[in-house]
Design a protein around this motif. Structure first.
Motif, PDB file in Angstrom:
ATOM      1  N   LYS A 472       0.839  -1.193   0.000  1.00 11.90           N
ATOM      2  CA  LYS A 472       0.000   0.000   0.000  1.00 11.90           C
ATOM      3  C   LYS A 472       0.877   1.248   0.000  1.00 11.90           C
ATOM      4  N   VAL A 473       0.336   2.307  -0.582  1.00  9.01           N
ATOM      5  CA  VAL A 473       0.999   3.614  -0.575  1.00  9.01           C
ATOM      6  C   VAL A 473      -0.038   4.646  -0.143  1.00  9.01           C
ATOM      7  N   LYS A 474       0.381   5.539   0.765  1.00  6.36           N
ATOM      8  CA  LYS A 474      -0.540   6.548   1.277  1.00  6.36           C
ATOM      9  C   LYS A 474       0.083   7.930   1.141  1.00  6.36           C
ATOM     10  N   ILE A 475      -0.686   8.860   0.612  1.00  8.64           N
ATOM     11  CA  ILE A 475      -0.228  10.243   0.431  1.00  8.64           C
ATOM     12  C   ILE A 475      -1.018  11.133   1.376  1.00  8.64           C
ATOM     13  N   TRP A 476      -0.290  11.893   2.222  1.00  8.08           N
ATOM     14  CA  TRP A 476      -0.891  12.872   3.127  1.00  8.08           C
ATOM     15  C   TRP A 476      -0.616  14.272   2.573  1.00  8.08           C
ATOM     16  N   VAL A 477      -1.645  15.095   2.555  1.00  9.12           N
ATOM     17  CA  VAL A 477      -1.475  16.488   2.145  1.00  9.12           C
ATOM     18  C   VAL A 477      -1.504  17.349   3.405  1.00  9.12           C
ATOM     19  N   ASP A 478      -0.374  17.948   3.723  1.00  9.08           N
ATOM     20  CA  ASP A 478      -0.254  18.715   4.966  1.00  9.08           C
ATOM     21  C   ASP A 478      -0.528  20.204   4.796  1.00  9.08           C
ATOM     22  N   GLU A 479      -0.238  20.748   3.610  1.00  2.00           N
ATOM     23  CA  GLU A 479      -0.533  22.154   3.336  1.00  2.00           C
ATOM     24  C   GLU A 479      -1.048  22.287   1.916  1.00  2.00           C
ATOM     25  N   PHE A 480      -2.060  23.138   1.720  1.00  2.00           N
ATOM     26  CA  PHE A 480      -2.612  23.336   0.380  1.00  2.00           C
ATOM     27  C   PHE A 480      -3.207  24.732   0.280  1.00  2.00           C
ATOM     28  N   ALA A 481      -3.180  25.276  -0.921  1.00  3.88           N
ATOM     29  CA  ALA A 481      -3.751  26.590  -1.176  1.00  3.88           C
ATOM     30  C   ALA A 481      -5.262  26.510  -1.343  1.00  3.88           C
ATOM     31  N   SER A 482      -5.739  25.404  -1.872  1.00  2.00           N
ATOM     32  CA  SER A 482      -7.156  25.123  -2.027  1.00  2.00           C
ATOM     33  C   SER A 482      -7.316  23.617  -1.921  1.00  2.00           C
ATOM     34  N   PRO A 483      -8.511  23.116  -1.685  1.00  2.00           N
ATOM     35  CA  PRO A 483      -8.681  21.671  -1.511  1.00  2.00           C
ATOM     36  C   PRO A 483      -8.044  20.886  -2.659  1.00  2.00           C
ATOM     37  N   PRO A 484      -7.224  19.893  -2.334  1.00  3.60           N
ATOM     38  CA  PRO A 484      -6.473  19.159  -3.358  1.00  3.60           C
ATOM     39  C   PRO A 484      -7.366  18.528  -4.419  1.00  3.60           C
ATOM     40  N   ILE A 485      -6.859  18.587  -5.651  1.00  2.00           N
ATOM     41  CA  ILE A 485      -7.471  17.919  -6.803  1.00  2.00           C
ATOM     42  C   ILE A 485      -6.373  17.087  -7.454  1.00  2.00           C
ATOM     43  N   ILE A 486      -6.509  15.783  -7.420  1.00  2.31           N
ATOM     44  CA  ILE A 486      -5.489  14.889  -7.975  1.00  2.31           C
ATOM     45  C   ILE A 486      -6.096  14.135  -9.152  1.00  2.31           C
ATOM     46  N   THR A 487      -5.515  14.351 -10.341  1.00  3.34           N
ATOM     47  CA  THR A 487      -6.036  13.688 -11.541  1.00  3.34           C
ATOM     48  C   THR A 487      -5.502  12.270 -11.691  1.00  3.34           C
ATOM     49  N   GLU A 488      -4.215  12.069 -11.413  1.00  8.98           N
ATOM     50  CA  GLU A 488      -3.640  10.731 -11.548  1.00  8.98           C
ATOM     51  C   GLU A 488      -2.462  10.560 -10.597  1.00  8.98           C
ATOM     52  N   ILE A 489      -2.434   9.418  -9.939  1.00  9.07           N
ATOM     53  CA  ILE A 489      -1.287   9.001  -9.133  1.00  9.07           C
ATOM     54  C   ILE A 489      -0.595   7.875  -9.896  1.00  9.07           C
ATOM     55  N   GLY A 490       0.720   7.989 -10.049  1.00 13.77           N
ATOM     56  CA  GLY A 490       1.491   6.953 -10.715  1.00 13.77           C
ATOM     57  C   GLY A 490       2.505   6.345  -9.771  1.00 13.77           C
ATOM     58  N   ILE A 491       2.622   5.031  -9.794  1.00  8.21           N
ATOM     59  CA  ILE A 491       3.633   4.311  -9.011  1.00  8.21           C
ATOM     60  C   ILE A 491       4.377   3.403  -9.991  1.00  8.21           C
ATOM     61  N   TYR A 492       5.710   3.523 -10.019  1.00  9.49           N
ATOM     62  CA  TYR A 492       6.498   2.858 -11.058  1.00  9.49           C
ATOM     63  C   TYR A 492       7.739   2.200 -10.439  1.00  9.49           C
ATOM     64  N   ASN A 493       8.175   1.155 -11.101  1.00 12.34           N
ATOM     65  CA  ASN A 493       9.457   0.546 -10.767  1.00 12.34           C
ATOM     66  C   ASN A 493      10.378   0.727 -11.981  1.00 12.34           C
ATOM     67  N   GLU A 494      11.116   1.825 -11.989  1.00 13.12           N
ATOM     68  CA  GLU A 494      11.984   2.135 -13.127  1.00 13.12           C
ATOM     69  C   GLU A 494      13.189   1.214 -13.151  1.00 13.12           C
ATOM     70  N   ILE A 495      13.559   0.776 -14.331  1.00 12.89           N
ATOM     71  CA  ILE A 495      14.807   0.038 -14.514  1.00 12.89           C
ATOM     72  C   ILE A 495      15.903   1.034 -14.751  1.00 12.89           C
ATOM     73  N   LYS A 496      16.950   1.010 -13.952  1.00 14.55           N
ATOM     74  CA  LYS A 496      18.008   2.018 -14.044  1.00 14.55           C
ATOM     75  C   LYS A 496      19.278   1.401 -14.610  1.00 14.55           C
TER      76      LYS A 496
END
Length: 496
Positions: A472-496
């Motif tokens: 699981k991954v959890k994102i906390w928003v601690d400060e914002f100028a206006s209520p957060p609007i999130i269109t897409e969250i991406g989680i990736y395992n990049e090959i380096k």
């Protein structure tokens, strides 16, 4: 499905990604194995590349070199040329591809007179007809009345004029049923084999422009045809070849999702911000009313050269954007006189003396699979109907909105099993940078572990870190100028 040959690896020692399979295929005709002509040729070419190629350049250096090219010629020339349509009948006979005066040197000279620095030819468009001598399908130019490798003639002619060579290739292929609902492993292998031919048989390719992939109108996802695999294949053969997917219809302008260069098709309503763009970009436009030649073109005025220079070429270049102007050869295989004259006029009007700005640093290209896509989500109280499920629905036009009464919003992605990842992106909607400060946790062995905190002002947050494993991954928003609007969250395992 017609005309697709089955391939099989006949060499040991392929790497962990299996790319050597694509270099040395044997080909089955029915149940009979026939050695491929690609086999010996590719060994020689790869040996040549190994001797001549220096260390790969950094992506930012390649992007700067691309922007510095200023101006090029897009060449839409393929079987649609002979049908008066931009999208050809997928069952159109190769017999109609019959130019009687094909002269790629005429195209190159016209490009040179316009002070262009490169060309880009449609090797295969959406109907699947290949205008090179491919061994992957009989639906190609060698089975037309022409029986000549157009890609080779184009590449030779443009290099003769000192111009760089780029290629266009469509993933969507209606002739071979490479479209949603039909895609198979044979299709993916055909793509890899075709790109291997194009990357090994025609010298240095400055950029490959890919179309018909993960666009709303093509609907072929980067999972059905795996983007990362194709990207790494191209780079394994020609590390300095920029891979450009024409996907701006779907992805936001703030980051390089699945492309080395951001693209804008003006005719489709995609317009670069000349004031705000900070990414290496390409803007394309046809000099005529459409991409492929039409019977009306010789008698219809082309776009005004002065407008093309003053409203496109010059301001785009100042905004880190290369301008590519499409010039469509006619059914004889020549550029019409009115287009040739317009190109000469562009060359007279444009002096190419403005120094180009240095590209600012960017977050690099994101090419890996988004493992968060469509996974179960949870969040603090949402605003009305804009619930948490919109934050990972692979649609940047929908969004999760936090309810205005929530002081410390959070959103969580459930990956199911523990998986590795090393990159997270948070794409915002609404006002830019409404999220001022945030932190991310991950769950491992049923415990929440702090991962990072950030106060990035960017509208799309990009965080790279050492690989962790979590379910699981959890994102906390601690400060914002206006209520957060999130269109897409991406989680990736990049090959380096």
């Amino acid at each position: 499905m017609k005309h697709i040959f089955k391939t099989e690896n006949r060499l040991s020692g392929k790497n962990s990604n299996g790319y050597r399979t694509n270099f040395f295929p044997a080909i089955f005709f029915g149940n009979h194995l026939v050695p491929s002509a690609i086999f010996i040729f590719t060994i020689n070419v790869c040996a040549l590349f190994a001797q001549e190629r220096s260390a790969p350049k950094s992506l930012i250096d390649l992007q700067q070199e691309f922007v510095n090219l200023h101006f090029g010629m897009f060449i839409h020339y393929n079987i649609p040329t002979y049908m008066d349509e931009d999208w050809a009948d997928p069952e159109a006979s190769p017999a109609i591809f019959a130019p009687v005066k094909l002269d790629c040197s005429q195209w190159a000279k016209a490009a040179k007179e316009a002070k262009m620095t490169y060309g880009c030819l449609t090797t295969k468009h959406h109907s699947g007809f290949c205008i090179w001598d491919t061994k992957t399908t009989d639906y190609n130019v060698m089975n037309s009345p022409l029986k000549r490798d157009v890609v080779r003639e184009y590449a030779d002619a443009f290099r003769q004029q000192g111009l760089k060579v780029m290629l266009y290739y469509s993933i969507l292929d209606t002739h071979h049923k490479l479209r949603p609902g039909w895609i198979s492993q044979q299709h993916i292998q055909m793509i890899k084999d075709q790109l291997t031919e194009l990357m090994t048989q025609y010298g240095e390719i400055t950029a490959l422009i890919i179309d018909g992939w993960d666009a709303p109108w093509s609907r072929i996802s980067y999972d059905e045809v795996p983007f990362a695999d194709i990207y790494r294949l191209i780079k394994s053969i020609q590390p300095d070849c920029l891979v450009m997917d024409l996907n701006a219809a779907k992805y936001p302008a703030d980051i390089l999702y699945y492309t080395d260069i951001k693209s804008y098709e003006q005719g489709a309503g995609q317009h670069i911000s000349k004031e705000e763009n900070r990414l290496p970009a390409l803007s394309c436009l046809p000099i005529n009313g459409s991409w492929f030649w039409k019977t009306s073109f010789p008698d219809t005025p082309v776009k005004d050269p002065k407008v093309l220079v003053d409203d496109n070429l010059i301001p785009f270049n100042r905004a880190y954007c290369n301008f590519i102007l499409n010039v469509a050869p006619n059914r004889d295989g020549l550029v019409d006189d009115n287009a040739v004259e317009a190109l000469k006029e562009i060359g007279r009007l444009w002096h190419n003396t403005d120094p180009l700005p240095q590209l600012p640093p960017n977050d690099g290209a994101i090419i890996s699979t988004n493992i968060a896509k469509f996974k179960p989500t949870n969040s603090s109280w949402s605003d009305d109907m804009h619930i948490m499920d919109f934050a990972n629905d692979d649609n940047f036009r929908t969004a999760w909105r936090s309810n205005k009464s929530v002081r410390h919003p959070w959103i969580e992605i459930d990956l199911g099993t523990e998986q590795p990842f090393n990159l997270i992106t948070i794409a915002q909607g609404g006002e830019k940078s409404n999220i001022r400060k945030y932190r991310i946790e991950y769950m491992q062995n049923n415990q929440w572990i702090p991962l990072l905190s950030n106060n990035s002002e960017k509208s799309i947050k990009v965080d790279r870190f050492n690989q962790v494993w979590a379910n699981k991954v959890k994102i906390w928003v601690d400060e914002f100028a206006s209520p957060p609007i999130i269109t897409e969250i991406g989680i990736y395992n990049e090959i380096k």
